[in-house]
Design a protein around this motif. Sequence first.
Motif, short mmCIF file in Angstrom:
data_model
loop_
_atom_site.label_atom_id
_atom_site.label_comp_id
_atom_site.label_asym_id
_atom_site.label_seq_id
_atom_site.Cartn_x
_atom_site.Cartn_y
_atom_site.Cartn_z
N ALA A 70 0.83 -1.21 0.00
CA ALA A 70 0.00 0.00 0.00
C ALA A 70 0.87 1.26 0.00
O ALA A 70 0.67 2.17 0.81
CB ALA A 70 -0.97 -0.01 1.18
N LEU A 71 1.82 1.30 -0.92
CA LEU A 71 2.72 2.44 -0.99
C LEU A 71 1.98 3.65 -1.58
O LEU A 71 1.26 3.52 -2.57
CB LEU A 71 3.95 2.10 -1.84
N PRO A 72 2.16 4.83 -0.98
CA PRO A 72 1.41 6.00 -1.42
C PRO A 72 1.90 6.62 -2.73
O PRO A 72 1.09 7.14 -3.50
CB PRO A 72 1.59 6.99 -0.27
N SER A 73 3.20 6.56 -3.00
CA SER A 73 3.70 7.18 -4.22
C SER A 73 3.54 6.21 -5.39
O SER A 73 3.57 4.99 -5.20
CB SER A 73 5.16 7.60 -4.06
N PRO A 74 3.38 6.73 -6.60
CA PRO A 74 3.25 5.84 -7.76
C PRO A 74 4.54 5.08 -8.00
O PRO A 74 5.61 5.51 -7.57
CB PRO A 74 2.95 6.79 -8.92
N MET A 75 4.42 3.95 -8.66
CA MET A 75 5.62 3.17 -8.98
C MET A 75 6.14 3.57 -10.36
O MET A 75 5.40 4.11 -11.18
CB MET A 75 5.35 1.68 -8.91
N GLY A 76 7.41 3.27 -10.59
CA GLY A 76 8.01 3.57 -11.88
C GLY A 76 8.16 2.33 -12.73
O GLY A 76 8.12 1.20 -12.23
N GLU A 77 8.30 2.56 -14.03
CA GLU A 77 8.51 1.49 -14.99
C GLU A 77 9.67 1.86 -15.89
O GLU A 77 9.73 2.98 -16.39
CB GLU A 77 7.27 1.29 -15.87
N LEU A 78 10.59 0.91 -16.08
CA LEU A 78 11.73 1.14 -16.97
C LEU A 78 11.64 0.23 -18.18
O LEU A 78 11.36 -0.96 -18.06
CB LEU A 78 13.05 0.83 -16.27
N ASP A 79 11.89 0.80 -19.36
CA ASP A 79 12.13 0.02 -20.55
C ASP A 79 13.58 0.30 -20.90
O ASP A 79 13.93 1.38 -21.34
CB ASP A 79 11.21 0.45 -21.69
N ILE A 80 14.44 -0.67 -20.67
CA ILE A 80 15.88 -0.47 -20.78
C ILE A 80 16.41 -0.76 -22.19
O ILE A 80 17.63 -0.83 -22.39
CB ILE A 80 16.63 -1.34 -19.73
N SER A 81 15.54 -0.86 -23.17
CA SER A 81 15.95 -1.24 -24.53
C SER A 81 17.10 -0.41 -25.07
O SER A 81 18.04 -0.94 -25.67
CB SER A 81 14.77 -1.13 -25.50
N PHE A 82 17.07 0.91 -24.88
CA PHE A 82 18.11 1.78 -25.42
C PHE A 82 19.38 1.76 -24.57
O PHE A 82 20.40 2.32 -24.97
CB PHE A 82 17.61 3.21 -25.54
N TYR A 83 19.33 1.15 -23.39
CA TYR A 83 20.48 1.11 -22.49
C TYR A 83 21.22 -0.23 -22.53
O TYR A 83 22.24 -0.38 -21.88
CB TYR A 83 20.03 1.39 -21.05
N ARG A 84 20.70 -1.17 -23.29
CA ARG A 84 21.33 -2.48 -23.36
C ARG A 84 22.68 -2.39 -24.07
O ARG A 84 22.83 -1.66 -25.04
CB ARG A 84 20.43 -3.47 -24.10
N ASP A 85 23.65 -3.18 -23.61
CA ASP A 85 24.96 -3.15 -24.24
C ASP A 85 25.01 -4.00 -25.51
O ASP A 85 25.98 -3.97 -26.24
CB ASP A 85 26.07 -3.56 -23.27
N ASP A 86 23.93 -4.75 -25.80
CA ASP A 86 23.87 -5.54 -27.02
C ASP A 86 22.90 -4.94 -28.03
O ASP A 86 22.52 -5.58 -29.01
CB ASP A 86 23.50 -7.00 -26.71
N PHE A 87 22.51 -3.70 -27.81
CA PHE A 87 21.55 -3.00 -28.68
C PHE A 87 21.99 -3.04 -30.15
O PHE A 87 21.19 -3.29 -31.03
CB PHE A 87 21.39 -1.56 -28.18
N THR A 88 23.26 -2.80 -30.41
CA THR A 88 23.73 -2.77 -31.80
C THR A 88 23.77 -4.15 -32.44
O THR A 88 23.72 -4.27 -33.66
CB THR A 88 25.14 -2.14 -31.90
N ARG A 89 23.81 -5.19 -31.62
CA ARG A 89 23.85 -6.56 -32.16
C ARG A 89 22.46 -7.15 -32.38
O ARG A 89 22.22 -7.82 -33.37
CB ARG A 89 24.63 -7.49 -31.23
N ILE A 90 21.55 -6.91 -31.43
CA ILE A 90 20.24 -7.55 -31.53
C ILE A 90 19.15 -6.62 -32.06
O ILE A 90 18.06 -7.06 -32.38
CB ILE A 90 19.79 -8.14 -30.17
N GLY A 91 19.44 -5.33 -32.15
CA GLY A 91 18.46 -4.39 -32.67
C GLY A 91 17.47 -3.97 -31.61
O GLY A 91 17.55 -4.34 -30.44
N LEU A 92 16.52 -3.19 -32.04
CA LEU A 92 15.53 -2.61 -31.16
C LEU A 92 14.37 -3.56 -30.91
O LEU A 92 13.86 -4.18 -31.84
CB LEU A 92 15.01 -1.30 -31.77
N ASN A 93 13.97 -3.69 -29.65
CA ASN A 93 12.80 -4.46 -29.29
C ASN A 93 11.59 -3.82 -29.98
O ASN A 93 11.40 -2.62 -29.89
CB ASN A 93 12.65 -4.43 -27.77
N PRO A 94 10.76 -4.59 -30.69
CA PRO A 94 9.64 -3.98 -31.43
C PRO A 94 8.56 -3.37 -30.53
O PRO A 94 7.71 -2.64 -31.02
CB PRO A 94 9.08 -5.15 -32.25
#
Length: 170
Positions: free
Chosen positions: A53-77
């Motif tokens: 029952a936390l009062p502040s909203p929760m956060g969500e991360l999409d780490i697609s652009f921060y992955r170290d294999d981004f250039t090898r596997i491409g962008l998550n659709p």
Amino acid sequence: MTSLINVEAILDRLCDDLVVRIESAGVDIKQVGLIGIRTGGVWLADYIHKKLALPSPMGELDISFYRDDFTRIGLNPTVKPSSLPFETEDRHIVLIDDVIMSGRTIRAAMNEIFDYGRPASITLMALIDLGRRELPIQPDLVGEVMTLEKNQQVKLTGPDGLKVQLKAAP
């Protein structure tokens, strides 16, 4: 299909462990910033957020652009923008992921969090630890430790009726 583990029972235990850990550090649990890593980590964070029952909203991360294999596997659709609806500067953060294996996803998530500000601390929680680290990153709180065969992968399904299942690796 049945779940390998009782996800809700493990999350309930992890919630209790988290409260003890945070409060023993002298921090009010109601003041932490809860962040889930898409997709499974967000489902788990939502469960924990409601349970505590936390009062502040929760956060969500999409780490697609921060992955170290981004250039090898491409962008998550299905890349979606991250959402951190609270200040991270000097805040105690609880970062939640469904499965930790190499540590690379967590490294990417921490890099993104630091782009928003410098937190006072980050507590890492994972439902499942597969223990095949490539980076020296360890969860502070973990639900289950599993060992899989090379031809297996574990998958969290949800968000309603969270289940952990084994699948054949692609």
